[in-house]
Design a protein around this motif. Structure first.
Motif, PDB file in Angstrom:
ATOM      1  N   VAL A  75       0.826  -1.208   0.000  1.00 41.23           N
ATOM      2  CA  VAL A  75       0.000   0.000   0.000  1.00 41.23           C
ATOM      3  C   VAL A  75       0.865   1.264   0.000  1.00 41.23           C
ATOM      4  N   PHE A  76       1.914   1.280   0.816  1.00 45.71           N
ATOM      5  CA  PHE A  76       2.657   2.530   1.028  1.00 45.71           C
ATOM      6  C   PHE A  76       4.042   2.537   0.383  1.00 45.71           C
ATOM      7  N   GLY A  77       4.429   1.412  -0.202  1.00 48.19           N
ATOM      8  CA  GLY A  77       5.767   1.331  -0.796  1.00 48.19           C
ATOM      9  C   GLY A  77       6.776   0.853   0.230  1.00 48.19           C
ATOM     10  N   GLU A  78       7.875   0.349  -0.273  1.00 49.95           N
ATOM     11  CA  GLU A  78       8.855  -0.315   0.583  1.00 49.95           C
ATOM     12  C   GLU A  78       9.542   0.660   1.543  1.00 49.95           C
ATOM     13  N   ALA A  79       9.922   1.828   1.047  1.00 50.08           N
ATOM     14  CA  ALA A  79      10.648   2.796   1.883  1.00 50.08           C
ATOM     15  C   ALA A  79       9.793   3.192   3.088  1.00 50.08           C
ATOM     16  N   VAL A  80       8.545   3.545   2.823  1.00 48.29           N
ATOM     17  CA  VAL A  80       7.666   3.970   3.917  1.00 48.29           C
ATOM     18  C   VAL A  80       7.407   2.803   4.875  1.00 48.29           C
ATOM     19  N   ALA A  81       7.274   1.600   4.333  1.00 43.73           N
ATOM     20  CA  ALA A  81       7.018   0.444   5.202  1.00 43.73           C
ATOM     21  C   ALA A  81       8.202   0.198   6.142  1.00 43.73           C
ATOM     22  N   ILE A  82       9.413   0.306   5.628  1.00 42.05           N
ATOM     23  CA  ILE A  82      10.599   0.126   6.488  1.00 42.05           C
ATOM     24  C   ILE A  82      10.592   1.191   7.587  1.00 42.05           C
ATOM     25  N   LEU A  83      10.366   2.440   7.191  1.00 40.15           N
ATOM     26  CA  LEU A  83      10.398   3.539   8.160  1.00 40.15           C
ATOM     27  C   LEU A  83       9.228   3.479   9.138  1.00 40.15           C
ATOM     28  N   ALA A  84       8.059   3.056   8.656  1.00 43.12           N
ATOM     29  CA  ALA A  84       6.908   2.935   9.561  1.00 43.12           C
ATOM     30  C   ALA A  84       7.191   1.859  10.610  1.00 43.12           C
TER      31      ALA A  84
END
Lengths: 329, 329
Positions: free
Chosen positions: B125-134
């Motif tokens: 849903v949010f892309g890999e970069a955002v998922a790692i940071l979230a």
């Protein structure tokens, strides 16, 4: 402004740093002694023990020393080394969190960097899955080190406050938020054209720098001061001084990306330009960046001149500020 | 063994859970109220507020209630709800850490899962970069919630101990280590053939389960008990009971991967088999897995029968154990 601070610092920062860096790195080596699963611990050690300036840890230590020297001055006691056992675990935790942020920032899904400190980045050596997990492990373990290794003589309320402020500085209202903004502004010119971001957002750049870099640097100084028993006004002073230092550090970083070379930087230069990142330099130009740095240096020195800190504790703070600004790597 | 524990539990776990789950989820919703950068906070909310069993949080709460009821029994006081304010922040922190571990485990570089709880995974849903940071943000914020929202009436030493034990349970000697082992054993049969791993390593599977699942579940129970003022022997008891529950939870998970369907599970079934993961089922077969579950259930019930906990606090613990074993999703 007093004459002392206007003249270039004659303080030997390298001599100051060398001994303390060794102390911190020996302790890091001990905390991260290799165990199973080997690959995970090797990956953690690889990024934490890869050298680096240790600026944040040194700042935490200098702040602790300054508070200790100031608060014991009337009693005529005090070599600054007396406060080291109090802050070394914090310094190690700071370096672990810093390493974690670099490992995750370098990932292919993020900045996709191949080199860091002159060596292949963590995921290049250990693979992406291990790099993600090693980053997670480093942040988690930093918390453990902080709460289990800080000596019991430190006030428990102060220690809990440091855990909370660490989370605030690096979490979703600190460094992680900064990284998200940074990614959002990558390809800024193109995005302005496509109306995905607006020119006025670029004015947010100082806010972004605050989140991305300055908040954690300010935390480092404040936390060192707090564990050494700083008063509320001392804490406020260190927060202000280190935020200036942190902003200057980031503007200098933006400049170095343009002017530095691979050998000095240990990472690929020119990446901000290539990725069209929103930095002081790409948005406002090199002259504006240099002017900003000079403005921040003045602000920092003025703050230092007006501080109530014990005079002998100030030169290192001045030297750290000026190092952040005038460094070549 | 007493008759009560041998008979199927008549305790209404759903009624018990419903009220408490609502309390925890309302508080999570409050702690994670949306702010800037929106995408980050949306990603954090997406995975934390996506429902889920809340088993770990409920176990923390049940442990706190049991300790509270036991330790106040002689004074004739006590509705278990009196202890809720003490543990709700911990319960929220637990759910945030759990969500973080799922977000990172599902990443393409890890298990590469597209569905979780019947919804697309965070990075889908949010892309890999955002998922790692979230994920990073959720762990960091869990620490903040724990130390800033746990009421000041809780002993500071106990709170610090909980921060340390959380790190131990989920860090490089806990959950993160488990995930590394799990990745190492993916494609087990093939790797045994290539001599990258050895059949005797497979015997490590219970150790892996301890790291990957049971350590965090045991932490949850112990931490809830600790914040409620548990004695050393009560803490030891909860650690032992919840480790059994955690191991059973993982064996049941392995079985469900074979026998469950997408609709009930909310995630793709058969992935362990397809990836040739080392699980109880793929290594020892379904019958052995069922026998192991039955053995763990007996051990848990025996422990419960022999506990010194106030009798009224035991049915929920029994129900949680049996739910972990007999659940369909």
């Amino acid at each position: 402004m007093q004459v002392a601070s206007d003249s270039p610092s004659t303080f030997d920062l390298e001599a100051y740093s060398c001994q303390r860096r060794q102390l911190i790195e020996e302790r890091l080596d001990e905390y991260l002694s290799e165990r199973k699963p080997e690959k995970l611990w090797q990956a953690m050690r690889y990024s934490v023990l890869a050298g680096g300036k240790r600026l944040r840890a040194l700042l935490a230590m200098a702040a602790a020393e300054a508070v200790y020297l100031t608060n014991t001055a009337s009693r005529g006691v005090g070599s600054e080394s007396a406060v080291w056992p109090t802050v070394v675990p914090l310094c190690c935790a700071i370096e672990m969190v810093h390493a974690m942020s670099l490992v995750h920032d370098d990932l292919p899904a993020m900045d996709n960097d191949d080199f860091r400190r002159g060596k292949p980045t963590n995921h290049k050596v250990f693979g992406e899955a291990v790099a993600i997990l090693a980053g997670d492990a480093l942040f988690i373990m930093a918390n453990e080190i902080l709460v289990t290794k800080t000596p019991p003589t430190v006030d428990r309320e102060a220690l809990i406050k440091v855990v909370a402020e660490l989370a605030q500085a690096v979490g979703p209202e600190g460094m992680v938020a900064g990284q998200i903004y940074d990614l959002a502004f990558t390809g800024a010119a193109e995005k302005i054209e496509k109306k995905e971001i607006y020119p006025e957002d670029i004015a947010m750049i100082e806010t972004i720098h605050k989140y991305k870099t300055a908040a954690f640097i300010a935390f480092s100084a404040r936390a060192g001061a707090r564990l050494a028993g700083a008063s509320a006004s001392q804490l406020a002073w260190f927060g202000q001084f280190a935020e200036i230092l942190g902003l200057a550090f980031q503007v200098a970083d933006d400049l170095l990306d343009c002017t530095g070379n691979m050998k000095d930087l240990g990472k690929t230069p020119g990446k901000d330009q290539a990725a069209n990142k929103a930095t002081w330099v790409t948005c406002f130009g090199m002259e504006a960046a240099r002017a900003k740095l000079s403005e921040l240096e003045d602000a920092g020195l003025t703050l230092l001149d007006n501080s109530d800190l014990e005079p002998s504790s100030r030169p290192v703070l001045q030297a750290l500020l000026q190092y952040a600004i005038h460094r070549k790597s």
